[in-house]
Scaffold this motif. Sequence first.
Motif, PDB file in Angstrom:
ATOM      1  N   GLN A 139       9.037 -49.512  27.327  1.00 23.40           N
ATOM      2  CA  GLN A 139       9.893 -50.685  27.133  1.00 23.40           C
ATOM      3  C   GLN A 139       9.958 -51.654  28.318  1.00 23.40           C
ATOM      4  OE1 GLN A 139      10.875 -47.587  27.755  1.00 23.40           O
ATOM      5  NE2 GLN A 139      12.926 -47.408  28.623  1.00 23.40           N
ATOM      6  N   LYS A 140       9.034 -51.500  29.275  1.00 28.29           N
ATOM      7  CA  LYS A 140       9.140 -52.376  30.452  1.00 28.29           C
ATOM      8  C   LYS A 140       7.838 -53.153  30.608  1.00 28.29           C
ATOM      9  CE  LYS A 140      12.736 -49.418  32.056  1.00 28.29           C
ATOM     10  NZ  LYS A 140      14.021 -49.764  32.602  1.00 28.29           N
TER      11      LYS A 140
ATOM     12  N   THR B  43      14.646 -48.619  39.629  1.00 27.37           N
ATOM     13  CA  THR B  43      15.145 -49.760  38.853  1.00 27.37           C
ATOM     14  C   THR B  43      16.590 -50.110  39.201  1.00 27.37           C
ATOM     15  OG1 THR B  43      13.834 -48.688  37.132  1.00 27.37           O
ATOM     16  CG2 THR B  43      14.951 -50.702  36.512  1.00 27.37           C
TER      17      THR B  43
ATOM     18  N   THR C 197      13.285 -40.618  29.590  1.00 22.00           N
ATOM     19  CA  THR C 197      13.947 -39.374  29.983  1.00 22.00           C
ATOM     20  C   THR C 197      13.197 -38.161  29.421  1.00 22.00           C
ATOM     21  OG1 THR C 197      16.045 -40.549  30.064  1.00 22.00           O
ATOM     22  CG2 THR C 197      16.172 -38.158  29.902  1.00 22.00           C
TER      23      THR C 197
ATOM     24  N   SER D 107      12.283 -41.646  24.724  1.00 21.89           N
ATOM     25  CA  SER D 107      12.538 -42.556  25.837  1.00 21.89           C
ATOM     26  C   SER D 107      11.953 -41.935  27.112  1.00 21.89           C
ATOM     27  CB  SER D 107      14.035 -42.828  25.984  1.00 21.89           C
ATOM     28  OG  SER D 107      14.638 -41.815  26.746  1.00 21.89           O
TER      29      SER D 107
ATOM     30  N   ASP E  84       7.558 -41.069  38.805  1.00 19.69           N
ATOM     31  CA  ASP E  84       8.148 -41.863  37.725  1.00 19.69           C
ATOM     32  C   ASP E  84       7.704 -43.317  37.902  1.00 19.69           C
ATOM     33  OD1 ASP E  84       9.903 -43.723  36.501  1.00 19.69           O
ATOM     34  OD2 ASP E  84      11.671 -42.477  36.763  1.00 19.69           O
TER      35      ASP E  84
HETATM   36  C1  LIG Z   1      12.889 -45.719  36.947  1.00 17.30           C
HETATM   37  C2  LIG Z   1      13.474 -45.201  35.668  1.00 17.30           C
HETATM   38  N1  LIG Z   1      13.390 -43.890  35.403  1.00 17.30           N
HETATM   39  C3  LIG Z   1      13.895 -43.379  34.275  1.00 17.30           C
HETATM   40  C4  LIG Z   1      14.536 -44.160  33.342  1.00 17.30           C
HETATM   41  C5  LIG Z   1      15.089 -43.548  32.115  1.00 17.30           C
HETATM   42  O1  LIG Z   1      14.321 -43.977  31.014  1.00 17.30           O
HETATM   43  P1  LIG Z   1      14.918 -44.058  29.551  1.00 17.30           P
HETATM   44  O2  LIG Z   1      16.180 -44.823  29.625  1.00 17.30           O
HETATM   45  O3  LIG Z   1      13.817 -44.751  28.762  1.00 17.30           O
HETATM   46  O4  LIG Z   1      15.117 -42.655  29.097  1.00 17.30           O
HETATM   47  C6  LIG Z   1      14.647 -45.520  33.571  1.00 17.30           C
HETATM   48  C7  LIG Z   1      15.340 -46.392  32.624  1.00 17.30           C
HETATM   49  O5  LIG Z   1      15.561 -47.553  32.831  1.00 17.30           O
HETATM   50  C8  LIG Z   1      14.104 -46.057  34.763  1.00 17.30           C
HETATM   51  O6  LIG Z   1      14.189 -47.365  35.036  1.00 17.30           O
END
Ligand SMILES: Cc1ncc(COP(=O)(O)O)c(C=O)c1O
Length: 398
Positions: A198-199, A146, A68, A66, A173
């Motif tokens: 996923q976005k 987000t 993270t 993911s 990011d």
């Molecule tokens: C701006 C942003 N950074 C980091 C993350 C974390 O990503 P993930 O949940 O895929 O690990 C998200 C998740 O929505 C996000 O929107």
Amino acid sequence: MNARSPGRHFLQIPGPTDVPGRILRAISEPTIDHRGPEFVGLARSVLTGLKRVFRTNDPVLVFPASGTGAWEAALVNTLSPGETVVMSRTGWFASLWSEMAQRLGLEPILLETDWRRGADPTAIEAALRADKNQRIRAVCVVHNETSTGCVSPIKAVRNAIDAVGHPALLLVDTISSLASIDYRHEDWGVDVTVAGSQKGLMLPPGLSFNAVSARALEASKTARLARSYWDWRPMLEANVGFYFPYTPATNMLRGLQEAVAMLEEEGLRNVFARHDRHAAATRAAVQAWGESGAIELQCQAPTDYSSSLTAVRLAEGYSADALRALILRRFNMSLGNGLGILKDRVFRIGHLGDLNDLSLLGALSGVEMGLNLAGVPCSGGGVDAAMSVLTGADARTA
Ligand SMILES: Cc1ncc(COP(=O)(O)O)c(C=O)c1O
């Protein structure tokens, strides 16, 4: 309660987004040998296509993880224990990234905001100017926060770093902006761009990315934070021959190949313009509802409005979570929740990924009906206002 909800579920959270049939079908093809000749063609196509999406000639690394994971990869490959990093705390995700930095043994200088605007390049410049001994090794910014629907001006942050002549790396990011909002890894002088599948890329969750500048690669040679799975070096070495150092997410890469093809068929510029239009229409709806005084945009800086999501803030005494639960129950639509200090105060409408005008209007209708049913004071006409934006000449400026 009905056993079955007819019609399609409206997944209007700001990611994961709807996965188009073309991508689902690509993912469902039989898994291939990741050490065989067919894989080379797939990896070549994906690794070169990604550079066009990130707008760079720098390498883009793909991790089965993911977003993270890609945050962690960015930090552990460029930094050493005890080093100082500047982090703009623009919202929930910026906070989580700073907590990760602390857990990894870094020392973040946190630049606070009120979570209603993007990062402030002037504050970043001031922090760098005060750093006479150049202890700061990196500046970390979330391009599209987000949790708040606020965008940070990445080029201005680069200019701020350059104005001081400071050697800090710039880590950005773009998890909820890549392939939705204009972003240029190379032109904007970003050292590591972090992204996820996923976005805007319209894939399921499960892949994440680091685009890596020559300066970041140089820094990785002396960086001493412990790393193994996230280490760029074996990944880059294997990628030279279009292979991976461990089993890649083969079927997701097939989906990614299709996603890049779809983005390029539409044209990245058109993709961004579509997101801009949908965001403008959504804001017009929120502003119309908000004439009641109980509803407003979370983002207070028009220059920082996000084109991938809109966070909507309810007046004290109204529960955003109760509203979301009602909308899910009655209209089979998922909206994003408020995170951290925005819990229950804010709901978020995702309008990124594979979305068209009518799907957006369906989503906004669900919100308008939901606000009325939940008893949140709401002036009517939000959907009408959105339709005017979508059909009017002011679609780009509203
Ligand atoms: C701006 C942003 N950074 C980091 C993350 C974390 O990503 P993930 O949940 O895929 O690990 C998200 C998740 O929505 C996000 O929107």
